[in-house]
Structures are given as structure tokens and as C-alpha cells.
Design a protein around this motif. Structure first.
Motif, PDB file in Angstrom:
ATOM      1  N   MET A   1     -23.613 -18.586  20.307  1.00 58.31           N
ATOM      2  CA  MET A   1     -24.555 -18.535  19.187  1.00 58.31           C
ATOM      3  C   MET A   1     -25.085 -19.940  18.902  1.00 58.31           C
ATOM      4  SD  MET A   1     -21.935 -18.221  15.951  1.00 58.31           S
ATOM      5  CE  MET A   1     -23.183 -18.628  14.751  1.00 58.31           C
TER       6      MET A   1
ATOM      7  N   VAL B   1     -10.364 -23.168  11.238  1.00 58.24           N
ATOM      8  CA  VAL B   1     -10.527 -23.620  12.626  1.00 58.24           C
ATOM      9  C   VAL B   1      -9.646 -24.849  12.855  1.00 58.24           C
ATOM     10  CG1 VAL B   1     -12.190 -24.610  14.262  1.00 58.24           C
ATOM     11  CG2 VAL B   1     -12.851 -22.632  12.878  1.00 58.24           C
TER      12      VAL B   1
ATOM     13  N   ALA C   1     -13.219 -24.364  21.494  1.00 57.40           N
ATOM     14  CA  ALA C   1     -12.697 -23.542  20.397  1.00 57.40           C
ATOM     15  C   ALA C   1     -13.618 -22.332  20.217  1.00 57.40           C
ATOM     16  CB  ALA C   1     -12.666 -24.359  19.115  1.00 57.40           C
ATOM     17  N   VAL C   2     -13.022 -21.169  20.016  1.00 59.49           N
ATOM     18  CA  VAL C   2     -13.823 -19.939  19.837  1.00 59.49           C
ATOM     19  C   VAL C   2     -13.207 -19.069  18.741  1.00 59.49           C
ATOM     20  CG1 VAL C   2     -14.622 -19.825  22.249  1.00 59.49           C
ATOM     21  CG2 VAL C   2     -12.497 -18.651  21.592  1.00 59.49           C
ATOM     22  N   GLY C   3     -14.041 -18.174  18.205  1.00 65.71           N
ATOM     23  CA  GLY C   3     -13.555 -17.128  17.318  1.00 65.71           C
ATOM     24  C   GLY C   3     -13.310 -15.859  18.123  1.00 65.71           C
TER      25      GLY C   3
ATOM     26  N   ILE D   1     -16.475 -15.709  20.467  1.00 64.40           N
ATOM     27  CA  ILE D   1     -17.753 -16.321  20.078  1.00 64.40           C
ATOM     28  C   ILE D   1     -17.585 -17.820  19.904  1.00 64.40           C
ATOM     29  CG2 ILE D   1     -17.334 -15.741  17.611  1.00 64.40           C
ATOM     30  CD1 ILE D   1     -20.503 -15.339  17.546  1.00 64.40           C
TER      31      ILE D   1
HETATM   32  N1  ADE Z   1     -15.784 -21.761  17.046  1.00 62.68           N
HETATM   33  C1  ADE Z   1     -14.584 -21.486  16.539  1.00 62.68           C
HETATM   34  N2  ADE Z   1     -14.600 -20.336  15.817  1.00 62.68           N
HETATM   35  C2  ADE Z   1     -15.866 -19.885  15.868  1.00 62.68           C
HETATM   36  C3  ADE Z   1     -16.531 -18.760  15.329  1.00 62.68           C
HETATM   37  N3  ADE Z   1     -15.891 -17.863  14.605  1.00 62.68           N
HETATM   38  N4  ADE Z   1     -17.859 -18.608  15.593  1.00 62.68           N
HETATM   39  C4  ADE Z   1     -18.507 -19.518  16.349  1.00 62.68           C
HETATM   40  N5  ADE Z   1     -17.937 -20.607  16.877  1.00 62.68           N
HETATM   41  C5  ADE Z   1     -16.631 -20.792  16.652  1.00 62.68           C
END
Ligand code: ADE
Length: 275
Positions: free
Chosen positions: A164, A228, A88-90, A186
Motif C-alpha cells: 500500500m 509496531v 515489517a508487515v501487518g 500488508i
Molecule cells: N507495516 C507494519 N504493519 C503494517 C500495517 N498494518 N499496514 C501497513 N504496513 C505495515
């Protein structure tokens, strides 16, 4: 021992693969401790695969607590040559929307507290990491996504993933800094995995599943766990379809990968003189 040549690491929202058949659970111990959970060996698209829930099946491990070395070592022990990492990422770009899929080709390291090498203590190696993702594996993954025509999902065939430390999400200043660097998405987990997989000569590619716009977007609320989770379930269903199609393609036509010989010119220690 070769139990599976294809490995899958499932991130937030992908704790098991419903379509796995003939499932066997294996508890593995490694010189780096226990992996995040038991590894599940099963058959997907008539092919043996090894599945590991990155944060544990019940999501009990923070990104900073993940046993990255044990996870990758376990995959290597099982004979894995191709590793697909669903995460999962932003999003850091307006055109990359929640529910989209990104197959990144680059990383920026913003972690502070991770062990991301098997080397040291007398054995010195520096792997090439200019191209941290296996291009050929990424192409199979991206083609598999494209072939499925998933509703509401746009595929982005490249992008830079900022890794991060967490667990808190970014500040707006950080988020905008990463945008100014041209980064695309991210997350908190994929870079140590990619480095260790390269050291283990395993081809690695990321299936990044977008859940949110982080905190930089003026028209969207700051990222929260609620946000999320809201998109995780749909992403999880889509990811399973993508992984199944990718496994089918990999088993029919396993790609060449430079990662499979990553250590050829990487070890500096003069082992010839070792006692
Ligand atoms: N995983 C899902 N969304 C995220 C975000 N915005 N920043 C870091 N990790 C994430």
C-alpha cells in the motif's frame, strides 16, 4: 566492481546488522540519486555482504520518499546477485500472528506514487513478473528460518503481500477488502523493490516480519506505531539470526535464479538500429 554478491535491505527495526565484521561504509551516487543511506559492506558468516537501511539509519524516509531506483542500482553496482529484503508487515489472516515470519510468493500493488522501473525515455522493456519472488532464493530463506526453531515464531512459506502507499495505515474497509482477496500480509515497501530488482536481474526474496493484525481483527486494537515498535525489536533480533543463516547457506550453495537472465527476452527497443 564486485564487492558483495549478497545484499540485505533492512526495514523498520533493522537499521544495522550487529554481527557484521570488517565493516566499511560506502557512499554511492547513482544516475537515480543517492540511496537511502551509505551502504555497509561487511563480512557475515565468512561472506561479504552489502547492507542498506531502507528508511535510513535514523528512519528519516517515508515509504513514498524512498529512493527505490537508487537503492537497487547501488546494489547492482556492488555486484549483488541475491537480495534479501527484511520488512515489517501487518497480518491479514488470523493464523499469521505477530512475531511470525512470512516468505511471500505474490504481491498486490496498491501504491500510487512510486517509480518502479529503470526503463522509459527510449529504452522499452517489459520484464516477466508473474512470479515476482525468486523461488529458489525464497526456499533457501524459508529453510534457514525453519532450521533455527525460533521461539514464538511460526514460518509461513508462502503468502500474498499487499503493498500500500501509506503513510497512514489502512481503513477497516480496505483491510477487509484485502482479506476478501485472500491476501496474507500488508506493508508499504516491497513491491517497487521486487520490480526493480527483477529489472536489474537480481534474485529477490522478502523476509516479512509480522508486527500487528492491521485493523480488521475484532479482538485486537487497530494498528498503531506503538504496537509496531513493540514487536520490532524482537523481530529485528530474529531477523539477524535468519539473515546470518541464509547468507551461510547461500554462500555454500548459491541457487540458480531465472531473475539472473530476466532481460533476455524483455527489451523491445530495436537497439540494432540505434544511432
Ligand atoms: N507495516 C507494519 N504493519 C503494517 C500495517 N498494518 N499496514 C501497513 N504496513 C505495515
Amino acid at each position: 566492481m564486485t564487492l558483495a554478491e549478497i545484499g540485505i535491505i533492512g526495514g523498520s527495526g533493522l537499521y544495522k546488522m550487529e554481527a557484521l565484521k570488517d565493516v566499511e561504509e560506502i557512499e554511492i551516487e547513482t544516475p537515480f540519486g543517492s540511496p537511502s543511506d551509505a551502504v555497509i559492506i561487511g563480512t557475515l558468516a565468512d561472506t561479504k555482504v552489502a547492507f542498506l537501511a531502507r528508511h535510513g539509519r535514523n528512519h528519516t524516509l517515508l515509504p513514498s520518499e524512498l529512493p527505490f531506483c537508487a537503492n537497487i542500482y547501488a546494489m547492482k553496482q556492488l555486484g549483488v546477485k541475491y537480495l534479501i529484503s527484511a520488512s515489517a508487515v501487518g497480518s491479514l489472516k488470523a493464523e499469521v500472528k505477530p512475531l511470525d515470519m512470512v516468505v511471500p510468493d505474490q504481491f498486490i500493488d496498491r501504491t500510487k506514487n512510486r517509480i518502479s522501473t529503470f526503463f522509459g525515455e527510449g529504452i522499452i522493456a517489459h520484464i516477466a513478473f508473474g512470479d515476482p519472488i525468486c523461488k529458489n532464493l525464497a526456499a533457501v530463506l524459508a529453510d534457514a528460518i525453519a532450521s533455527l526453531n525460533l521461539p514464538d515464531v511460526t514460518l509461513h512459506r508462502e503468502g500474498t503481500y499487499v503493498c500500500m502507499e501509506g503513510p497512514a495505515f489502512s481503513t477497516k474497509a480496505e483491510s477487509n477488502l484485502y482479506r476478501s482477496w485472500g491476501a496474507t500480509i500488508i506493508g508499504m515497501t516491497n513491491l517497487p523493490e521486487a520490480k526493480l530488482a527483477r529489472e536489474a536481474e537480481i534474485a529477490y526474496a522478502t523476509l516479512a516480519l509480522v508486527t500487528d493484525y492491521d485493523c480488521w481483527h475484532p479482538d485486537h486494537d487497530n494498528v498503531t506505531v506503538e504496537m509496531v515498535i513493540g514487536n520490532l525489536q524482537r523481530n529485528g533480533v530474529n531477523a539477524q539470526k535468519v539473515i546470518q543463516e541464509t547468507v551461510k547457506r547461500l554462500s555454500e550453495n548459491p541457487p540458480q535464479s531465472d531473475a539472473h537472465s530476466a532481460l533476455k527476452y524483455a527489451i523491445l527497443t530495436n537497439l540494432a538500429n540505434a544511432p
